[in-house]
Design an enzyme around this catalytic site. Structure first.
Site: not given
Ligand code: NAD
Length: 320
Positions: A67, A199
């Site tokens: 990916k 995050s």
């Protein structure tokens, strides 16, 4: 080669297919049939972007590829989402490229499938309350997969930016479950299963918050420096991950490992539990799954979606 456009993925890939693909590849990793290649992640010095590759080879399903993608923080101004990725598959017999697959939705589905797999194998018996920490793009996918594969009766949630909590409330309503916004001490005390998907760069969920028995799927930390959990909480829990080397370098367990309160030997690859080589929760009060996100997860869901796209006539064949 086959091309499966991003726009087709939503109509092709189901949470069940993602769950099956991720569970199978974690098992293949534990049997030694599949391995991830070293991760490349670079700051481009252009558009503040982070770009990289995650790749691997699953010899049991003959899935080879990578990916490529990353994070472009300014994409909002262009009407695009910030995380952008594409999966490329190769024929392991010849090295020829066999597929290019839009990777954005697949990333969310494979990440949600990983925490759902951890809940299947590690949640305490009779888990009924799901606690969500985080209310960004991934959080809705996480909640949907957990509810589909668990037996939850209520969702409670907290987010550092409370204005985003509507996403959790709306998703729970859509799933037919009551939702309550709570503070972290209440979340840690009431939830049987906690998913953290933020995050954050410093601990949100503290050791004192969590009253067991509890399973925690820590899904937000996928880079050096990020952190969602108190290392003291990690030190008193039974620890699982997708890949041990990644968890102590870029995953949630990097911090406790760095402080030497745990070592890599304290962490079990969840694939071992799936193949019956480790008892899993056993008598543990707290279990933590550190979902760092491995390339083989991406390849597994991409291979599954290529099969579905070919079956349904949605894959485009191009010569290269
Ligand atoms: P998002 O930008 O849509 O949402 C960010 C979330 O983090 C929100 O809940 C926000 O309130 C919170 N947040 C933002 N800045 C913060 C800070 N400084 N401190 C604490 N919390 C903060 O992001 P998303 O797409 O939902 O992704 C969430 C996290 O999951 C990211 O860190 C992302 O890199 C990670 N992720 C992990 C995997 C994996 O496989 N483990 C896969 C995809 C994404």
């Amino acid at each position: 080669m086959w091309v499966v456009p991003e726009a087709e993925i939503a109509g092709l890939m189901t949470p069940e297919a993602a769950f099956e693909a991720v569970e199978a590849v974690f098992a293949a990793m534990a049997r030694g049939d599949a391995r991830n290649f070293p991760v490349v992640r670079e700051a481009l010095g252009h558009e503040d972007a982070l770009y990289g590759f995650k790749g691997g080879f699953d010899a049991s399903r003959l899935t080879l590829g990578l990916k490529a993608g990353g994070y472009w923080p300014n994409n909002g101004t262009r009407g695009l989402i910030n995380h952008q990725s594409t999966v490329f598959l190769f024929d392991p017999d010849t090295g020829r490229v066999s597929a290019a697959v839009g990777g954005n939705l697949l990333t969310a589905l494979r990440t949600a499938a990983a925490s759902a797999v951890s809940i299947k194998y590690l949640a305490p018996q009779g888990a009924r309350v799901l606690g969500m920490i985080g209310a960004g793009h991934q959080s809705a996918f996480q909640m949907r997969a957990a509810v589909r594969f668990g037996s939850f009766e209520k969702v409670i949630g907290w987010n550092p930016h409370p204005e985003m909590l509507t996403r959790l409330a709306d998703t729970a309503t859509d799933l037919g479950l009551p939702f309550e916004a709570v503070d972290l001490p209440q979340l840690g005390a009431e939830a049987d299963v906690i998913i953290s998907i933020t995050s954050a760069f410093s601990p949100l969920l503290l050791d004192a918050h969590v009253k067991g028995p509890t399973h925690i799927a820590a899904m937000g930390t996928d880079t050096k420096g990020k952190q969602e959990l108190d290392p003291a909480l990690v030190a008193r829990a039974r620890l699982f991950t997708d890949e041990v080397a990644q968890s102590v370098s870029i995953g949630e367990f990097q911090h406790a490992a760095g402080q030497k309160t745990i070592s890599a030997d304290d962490i079990t690859a969840i694939g071992r539990v799936i193949i019956g080589n480790h008892p899993g929760r056993g008598d543990a009060d707290i279990t933590i799954f550190d979902g760092t996100g491995v390339g083989l997860q991406d390849l597994a869901v991409a291979a599954a979606v290529v099969d579905l796209a070919k079956e349904q006539g949605k894959a485009v064949e191009v010569a290269i």
